[in-house]
Every structure is written in C-alpha cells, then in structure tokens.
Design an enzyme around this catalytic site. Structure first.
Site, mmCIF file in Angstrom:
data_model
loop_
_atom_site.group_PDB
_atom_site.id
_atom_site.type_symbol
_atom_site.label_atom_id
_atom_site.label_comp_id
_atom_site.label_asym_id
_atom_site.label_seq_id
_atom_site.Cartn_x
_atom_site.Cartn_y
_atom_site.Cartn_z
ATOM 1 C CB CYS A 102 -36.427 71.330 23.415
ATOM 2 S SG CYS A 102 -36.320 69.744 22.559
ATOM 3 C CB CYS A 147 -38.203 70.117 15.978
ATOM 4 S SG CYS A 147 -38.259 71.761 16.731
ATOM 5 N N GLY A 191 -41.297 72.637 16.651
ATOM 6 C CA GLY A 191 -41.484 72.643 15.206
ATOM 7 C C GLY A 191 -42.763 71.929 14.803
#
Length: 293
Positions: free
Chosen positions: A73, A228, A231
């Site tokens: 993450c 994110c 992301g």
C-alpha cells in the site's frame, strides 16, 4: 482485548495503525474486519501492523476490511514512515520497509519535528500477464479490451485498459467523466473478473490535461477508497505508456478523491510516489474475544 492504535491517512486512504514491534496481533485479519467497520469499529480501509524486520528497518503487514492480507500500500508505507519517526522508533529520515512485495525505500519530509509527506520508491511495474497475475493469451495487456457482462449475461460492455502489477494487480481504464460512474456496481465486476484469479484493483481515470489526471479506485477487499498509492502508480505508468498524459522522467499530478499525489515513472523504470501522511487521532479499541478466536 484492548488495542492501542493510531488512525492515519495518506490522501484519505485511511488505516488503523498498531505498533507491533514487541508483539504481533493474534488473528489480525479478523481484527482488521472489526476495526474497519465505519459504524461499529474505528472506521478505516483496513489495519496496518508495524513490526520488527530481519532484513529492513521495519516490516509492514496490511489487512483489508474483508480480512484479506494485502501485499503493498503506497499510502500506507508513507504513514508507517511517519508513525515510526514521529513516535521516536527511529531517527532516520530515510528508512527501508519490508513488505510482501519487497523492501521499499521511503524518504521523509520533516517540518517542526514531524513527518508531513514522504517519497516512496515503488519499484518497477510488471506488465507480463502471468506475473500480474492475469489469465490471457496476450503476453502483456496494454490498452486492450476487457469484456464485462450485465447481471443477466445479455449485454456486453468493453472497457479498454492496461493491466499492471505494482506489487498487487491493477487494471487501469480511461473514461470521459470519472465522477459520473457508479463504482458500487462497476467495481465488483472488475474485482471478480475471471481473468484475474487473485482479484484486481481497478482505476478509472479521467485526463484533465497533459500533466494532470483524476481517478477513482475500487480496491479488492475494501471497495472504493479515497486514494490508493499503488493505484496512482499504475495510473501514471499506464498514462505514460499509452501516451494519454505525462512523460517518462517527469512528475505527473494524480488527483484522488482524498487528495493529490505526485507520481514519476522514471527513466530507470522505477516509479516514485510522493504525497502527504497525516495522523487523524489516537485511541484504544476493545476487540471482543470472540472476534479474535
């Protein structure tokens, strides 16, 4: 069981952080599901444990709101850096953090003795389908069509997109108006698409100008989140790779629902993610014994 925690977020991507350098939590997946609940728990996208490491300064273990353990993450690692520095667990302004997708190097920006932001070397993107993993006849899946069916299997909709792993699988698709999308309906169709055996995080991206993009993300195991980091990294790589926005070696402004990130797909093929890290509050949560068992 009473657990001391710190609620932190990176651009709105929020987690419950627990110091586990002395002892790790039992059944952390179940604890993550409990504390993540927005009404009955603390409220978060998941749980992150800061642990000892034999190969780096610290180790991060992250769990999604559905109990599953995630590999990486980008927003979470920045907050881990802030946690260990602000709480005096380290005096280094650059640390190495062990994750399930490898060791990440994090450079911190300090103001008045506190970390306000950090820059993370996210490593190199992976395009090879079988390594993402993605089941496909293509060696790589770049700006290709992914077919979705409606709930009755009658209507077919094709979304062009790019499959990338940034330590976890992503599918990046460009749309005209990201705010108008019904992610509660769309997100699960991508997340559970049969071509992604381990599920997939999906980024829906709108190009604002040649140096700026805006995106919303549906994360596997958590649903729509406000940001994110992996992301945003995948968004930058896809935008540069297919010529939609950005340029290799130069930062791209990536706007998430919860804030703005700067992402660079560098000429050495590494992706660098820079953004804020903030503490919301601290507290103690009591987790029922039946949850932990």
């Amino acid at each position: 069981m009473k657990i001391e925690f710190t609620k932190m977020h990176g651009a709105g991507n929020d987690y419950v952080y627990v110091d586990c350098t002395k002892e790790e939590l039992p059944n952390p997946g179940a604890i993550s599901e409990y504390v993540s609940h927005r009404r009955f728990g603390v409220g978060s996208d998941g749980l992150i444990m800061i642990c000892k490491s034999d190969v780096a300064d610290f180790k991060m273990r992250m769990f999604n709101a559905d109990r599953s353990e995630g590999k990486m993450c980008g927003n979470g690692v920045r907050c881990v850096a802030k946690f260990v520095y602000d709480k005096g667990l380290t005096d280094k302004e650059t640390i190495e953090l062990e994750t399930l997708s490898g060791i990440k190097t994090i450079n911190m920006k300090i103001e008045e003795g506190k970390v306000v932001s950090a820059r993370v070397d996210m490593g190199k993107p992976i395009f090879r389908c079988k390594d993402i993993p993605m089941i496909s006849d293509h060696f790589i899946f770049v700006d290709q069509g992914l077919v979705l069916s409606d709930n009755y299997g009658e209507e077919k909709v094709v979304y062009n997109g790019t499959a990338i792993s940034m330590g976890n699988p992503h599918f990046v698709t460009f749309v005209k108006d990201v705010d108008s999308l019904n992610l509660e309906e769309l997100g699960p169709q991508f997340e559970h698409h049969p071509l992604f055996p381990e599920g997939v995080n999906t980024e829906f991206v709108e190009v604002i100008d040649k140096n700026t993009v805006k995106f919303r993300v549906w994360e596997r195991g958590s649903g729509e989140t406000w940001a994110c980091g992996t992301g945003a990294s995948a968004v930058c790589v896809a935008a540069v790779q297919i010529g939609r926005a950005g340029k290799k070696g130069e930062p791209l402004t990536v706007i998430a629902k919860g804030g703005t990130l700067q992402v660079t797909f560098d000429k050495n093929d590494h992706v660098y993610l820079e953004g804020p890290a903030a503490t919301s509050f601290e507290g103690v949560v009591e987790v029922p014994e039946e949850v932990i068992k």
